[in-house]
Scaffold this motif. Structure first.
Motif, PDB file in Angstrom:
ATOM      1  N   LEU A 158      30.679  44.451  43.685  1.00  0.00           N
ATOM      2  CA  LEU A 158      31.614  43.595  44.425  1.00  0.00           C
ATOM      3  C   LEU A 158      32.921  43.411  43.664  1.00  0.00           C
ATOM      4  O   LEU A 158      34.013  43.452  44.247  1.00  0.00           O
ATOM      5  N   PHE A 159      32.811  43.206  42.349  1.00  0.00           N
ATOM      6  CA  PHE A 159      34.022  43.028  41.543  1.00  0.00           C
ATOM      7  C   PHE A 159      34.898  44.280  41.572  1.00  0.00           C
ATOM      8  O   PHE A 159      36.122  44.200  41.774  1.00  0.00           O
ATOM      9  N   VAL A 160      34.268  45.438  41.370  1.00  0.00           N
ATOM     10  CA  VAL A 160      35.027  46.690  41.352  1.00  0.00           C
ATOM     11  C   VAL A 160      35.713  46.929  42.693  1.00  0.00           C
ATOM     12  O   VAL A 160      36.874  47.350  42.750  1.00  0.00           O
ATOM     13  N   LYS A 161      35.025  46.641  43.782  1.00  0.00           N
ATOM     14  CA  LYS A 161      35.650  46.796  45.098  1.00  0.00           C
ATOM     15  C   LYS A 161      36.835  45.851  45.258  1.00  0.00           C
ATOM     16  O   LYS A 161      37.844  46.196  45.874  1.00  0.00           O
ATOM     17  N   SER A 162      36.716  44.645  44.687  1.00  0.00           N
ATOM     18  CA  SER A 162      37.785  43.653  44.846  1.00  0.00           C
ATOM     19  C   SER A 162      39.052  44.018  44.083  1.00  0.00           C
ATOM     20  O   SER A 162      40.126  43.473  44.366  1.00  0.00           O
ATOM     21  N   VAL A 163      38.947  44.925  43.111  1.00  0.00           N
ATOM     22  CA  VAL A 163      40.140  45.305  42.343  1.00  0.00           C
ATOM     23  C   VAL A 163      40.615  46.715  42.668  1.00  0.00           C
ATOM     24  O   VAL A 163      41.695  47.123  42.207  1.00  0.00           O
ATOM     25  N   PHE A 164      39.842  47.453  43.456  1.00  0.00           N
ATOM     26  CA  PHE A 164      40.255  48.804  43.831  1.00  0.00           C
ATOM     27  C   PHE A 164      40.365  48.953  45.340  1.00  0.00           C
ATOM     28  O   PHE A 164      41.357  48.534  45.938  1.00  0.00           O
ATOM     29  N   ARG A 165      39.359  49.517  45.969  1.00  0.00           N
ATOM     30  CA  ARG A 165      39.447  49.871  47.386  1.00  0.00           C
ATOM     31  C   ARG A 165      39.650  48.684  48.311  1.00  0.00           C
ATOM     32  O   ARG A 165      40.256  48.810  49.365  1.00  0.00           O
ATOM     33  N   GLU A 166      39.132  47.534  47.954  1.00  0.00           N
ATOM     34  CA  GLU A 166      39.243  46.360  48.833  1.00  0.00           C
ATOM     35  C   GLU A 166      40.154  45.288  48.231  1.00  0.00           C
ATOM     36  O   GLU A 166      40.038  44.114  48.569  1.00  0.00           O
ATOM     37  N   LYS A 171      43.211  44.537  48.694  1.00  0.00           N
ATOM     38  CA  LYS A 171      44.066  43.835  49.656  1.00  0.00           C
ATOM     39  C   LYS A 171      43.260  43.050  50.695  1.00  0.00           C
ATOM     40  O   LYS A 171      43.841  42.351  51.519  1.00  0.00           O
ATOM     41  N   ASN A 172      41.948  43.191  50.618  1.00  0.00           N
ATOM     42  CA  ASN A 172      41.060  42.453  51.525  1.00  0.00           C
ATOM     43  C   ASN A 172      40.639  41.171  50.815  1.00  0.00           C
ATOM     44  O   ASN A 172      39.752  41.194  49.956  1.00  0.00           O
ATOM     45  N   ARG A 173      41.241  40.062  51.176  1.00  0.00           N
ATOM     46  CA  ARG A 173      41.001  38.808  50.452  1.00  0.00           C
ATOM     47  C   ARG A 173      39.555  38.336  50.568  1.00  0.00           C
ATOM     48  O   ARG A 173      39.073  37.580  49.729  1.00  0.00           O
ATOM     49  N   ARG A 174      38.874  38.801  51.580  1.00  0.00           N
ATOM     50  CA  ARG A 174      37.474  38.417  51.720  1.00  0.00           C
ATOM     51  C   ARG A 174      36.648  38.909  50.537  1.00  0.00           C
ATOM     52  O   ARG A 174      35.744  38.215  50.077  1.00  0.00           O
ATOM     53  N   TYR A 175      36.959  40.115  50.036  1.00  0.00           N
ATOM     54  CA  TYR A 175      36.200  40.641  48.909  1.00  0.00           C
ATOM     55  C   TYR A 175      36.476  39.863  47.634  1.00  0.00           C
ATOM     56  O   TYR A 175      35.593  39.715  46.778  1.00  0.00           O
ATOM     57  N   THR A 176      37.673  39.357  47.502  1.00  0.00           N
ATOM     58  CA  THR A 176      37.964  38.494  46.354  1.00  0.00           C
ATOM     59  C   THR A 176      37.095  37.242  46.416  1.00  0.00           C
ATOM     60  O   THR A 176      36.513  36.816  45.400  1.00  0.00           O
ATOM     61  N   TYR A 177      36.998  36.674  47.601  1.00  0.00           N
ATOM     62  CA  TYR A 177      36.152  35.486  47.784  1.00  0.00           C
ATOM     63  C   TYR A 177      34.683  35.831  47.568  1.00  0.00           C
ATOM     64  O   TYR A 177      33.956  35.096  46.893  1.00  0.00           O
ATOM     65  N   TYR A 178      34.236  36.948  48.145  1.00  0.00           N
ATOM     66  CA  TYR A 178      32.839  37.350  47.993  1.00  0.00           C
ATOM     67  C   TYR A 178      32.476  37.519  46.520  1.00  0.00           C
ATOM     68  O   TYR A 178      31.410  37.076  46.076  1.00  0.00           O
ATOM     69  N   SER A 179      33.350  38.170  45.774  1.00  0.00           N
ATOM     70  CA  SER A 179      33.082  38.430  44.365  1.00  0.00           C
ATOM     71  C   SER A 179      32.947  37.127  43.582  1.00  0.00           C
ATOM     72  O   SER A 179      31.996  36.942  42.814  1.00  0.00           O
ATOM     73  N   LYS A 180      33.872  36.207  43.789  1.00  0.00           N
ATOM     74  CA  LYS A 180      33.833  34.936  43.051  1.00  0.00           C
ATOM     75  C   LYS A 180      32.637  34.084  43.462  1.00  0.00           C
ATOM     76  O   LYS A 180      31.928  33.528  42.603  1.00  0.00           O
ATOM     77  N   ALA A 181      32.410  33.976  44.764  1.00  0.00           N
ATOM     78  CA  ALA A 181      31.308  33.147  45.255  1.00  0.00           C
ATOM     79  C   ALA A 181      29.962  33.711  44.822  1.00  0.00           C
ATOM     80  O   ALA A 181      29.058  32.967  44.403  1.00  0.00           O
ATOM     81  N   TYR A 182      29.809  35.010  44.914  1.00  0.00           N
ATOM     82  CA  TYR A 182      28.548  35.654  44.547  1.00  0.00           C
ATOM     83  C   TYR A 182      28.208  35.370  43.082  1.00  0.00           C
ATOM     84  O   TYR A 182      27.078  34.991  42.759  1.00  0.00           O
ATOM     85  N   ALA A 196      30.773  52.947  50.711  1.00  0.00           N
ATOM     86  CA  ALA A 196      30.299  51.822  51.524  1.00  0.00           C
ATOM     87  C   ALA A 196      29.428  50.898  50.687  1.00  0.00           C
ATOM     88  O   ALA A 196      28.646  51.349  49.832  1.00  0.00           O
ATOM     89  N   LEU A 197      29.537  49.607  50.903  1.00  0.00           N
ATOM     90  CA  LEU A 197      28.784  48.627  50.119  1.00  0.00           C
ATOM     91  C   LEU A 197      27.283  48.839  50.258  1.00  0.00           C
ATOM     92  O   LEU A 197      26.533  48.723  49.275  1.00  0.00           O
ATOM     93  N   PHE A 198      26.817  49.155  51.476  1.00  0.00           N
ATOM     94  CA  PHE A 198      25.384  49.375  51.677  1.00  0.00           C
ATOM     95  C   PHE A 198      24.896  50.558  50.842  1.00  0.00           C
ATOM     96  O   PHE A 198      23.799  50.510  50.267  1.00  0.00           O
ATOM     97  N   ASN A 199      25.695  51.591  50.744  1.00  0.00           N
ATOM     98  CA  ASN A 199      25.327  52.742  49.919  1.00  0.00           C
ATOM     99  C   ASN A 199      25.253  52.336  48.453  1.00  0.00           C
ATOM    100  O   ASN A 199      24.353  52.772  47.720  1.00  0.00           O
ATOM    101  N   ASP A 200      26.193  51.515  47.998  1.00  0.00           N
ATOM    102  CA  ASP A 200      26.166  51.022  46.614  1.00  0.00           C
ATOM    103  C   ASP A 200      24.898  50.221  46.347  1.00  0.00           C
ATOM    104  O   ASP A 200      24.261  50.371  45.301  1.00  0.00           O
ATOM    105  N   ILE A 201      24.530  49.370  47.286  1.00  0.00           N
ATOM    106  CA  ILE A 201      23.344  48.533  47.115  1.00  0.00           C
ATOM    107  C   ILE A 201      22.087  49.397  47.021  1.00  0.00           C
ATOM    108  O   ILE A 201      21.202  49.147  46.181  1.00  0.00           O
ATOM    109  N   CYS A 202      21.993  50.414  47.872  1.00  0.00           N
ATOM    110  CA  CYS A 202      20.841  51.310  47.821  1.00  0.00           C
ATOM    111  C   CYS A 202      20.794  52.075  46.504  1.00  0.00           C
ATOM    112  O   CYS A 202      19.716  52.306  45.939  1.00  0.00           O
ATOM    113  N   ALA A 203      21.969  52.481  46.004  1.00  0.00           N
ATOM    114  CA  ALA A 203      22.023  53.174  44.716  1.00  0.00           C
ATOM    115  C   ALA A 203      21.558  52.251  43.593  1.00  0.00           C
ATOM    116  O   ALA A 203      20.834  52.675  42.681  1.00  0.00           O
TER     117      ALA A 203
END
Length: 243
Positions: A161-169, A171-182, A115-122
């Motif tokens: 965010l980048f790693v999620k956009s190329v692996f688990r997420e 196919k979720n185009r939102r993560y591609t956008y999040y990664s680039k925008a961030y 989960a992204l929140f878990n990653d952020i806490c780590a």
């Protein structure tokens, strides 16, 4: 995995998050001898966390995981003794670390480690290593400490965010956008903190995100990119935090 094999974490990102914030925090001030045992204790605590978290998942190797975790943890305590005897204020970090560890445990028990929140806490947990190193070297609760923590946090959050956009997420185009925008937006942060040249440290992650986010990439290539990005970030941060 054989019973006799040494138990160590295999995630490239975890090793980078362990070492880079600590080294940046150390070099942003005056490195001293106590930085060595503190880093070894930090390393051993990281090594202990892996088998102990694996043990929460139970399974046939649970006892082995626990033995490795206790062994690493005991070695960490030994390394911490000379440091905390001279700098007892380091105990103040214990509640912060415990809070982030409890979040990690909660996610492991619910099988939501990714989960992204878990990653952020780590990431925040690892950034406390940089904060402790900074204060151990003579830094205080000042702008330099804020820069060490925030810049590391922003860099590694972008990596997550980048790693999620190329692996688990992927196919979720939102993560591609999040990664680039961030990665585009955080270019402003070094200017706001008063370290404009540190923007250079975020150009490689931006290029990586713009070109590769959402693409199919082999894990080995992602690992190489993580290592290259962490190294360039470390070098540039050490150089420009002193300017």
């Amino acid at each position: 995995m054989k019973e006799s094999r040494i138990v160590i974490p295999r995630e490239h990102g975890g090793w980078a998050m362990l070492a880079v914030p600590y080294m940046i925090g150390t070099m942003a001030v005056q490195p001293i001898l106590l930085h060595v045992p503190l880093f070894l204790a930090w390393l051993l605590l990281y090594l202990a966390s892996y088998p102990l978290l694996q043990a929460l998942k139970k399974g046939s190797r649970q006892r082995s995981w626990i033995r490795w975790g206790i062994g690493y943890g005991a070695a960490a305590v030994i390394m911490l003794i000379p440091v905390v005897l001279q700098e007892p204020w380091l105990f103040g970090y214990a509640p912060v670390l415990l809070l982030f560890i409890m979040v990690n445990i909660w996610h492991v028990l619910r099988k939501k480690e990714r989960a992204l929140f878990n990653d952020i806490c780590a990431i925040l947990l690892f950034c406390t290593g940089g904060a402790a190193a900074y204060m151990l070297g003579g830094g205080g609760l000042d702008a330099g400490l804020a820069a060490v923590v925030l810049l590391n946090f922003l860099y590694f959050t972008g990596t997550a965010l980048f790693v999620k956009s190329v692996f688990r997420e992927r196919k979720n185009r939102r993560y591609t956008y999040y990664s680039k925008a961030y990665h585009a937006v955080i270019l402003l942060v070094p200017f706001l903190l008063g370290y404009p040249w540190l923007t250079l440290a975020f150009l490689f992650p931006l290029a990586r995100a713009l070109v590769l986010s959402g693409k199919v990439i082999k894990p080995m290539k992602v690992g190489i990119l993580e290592i290259a990005g962490a190294v360039q970030f470390l070098v540039l941060a050490i150089i420009f935090l002193h300017m």
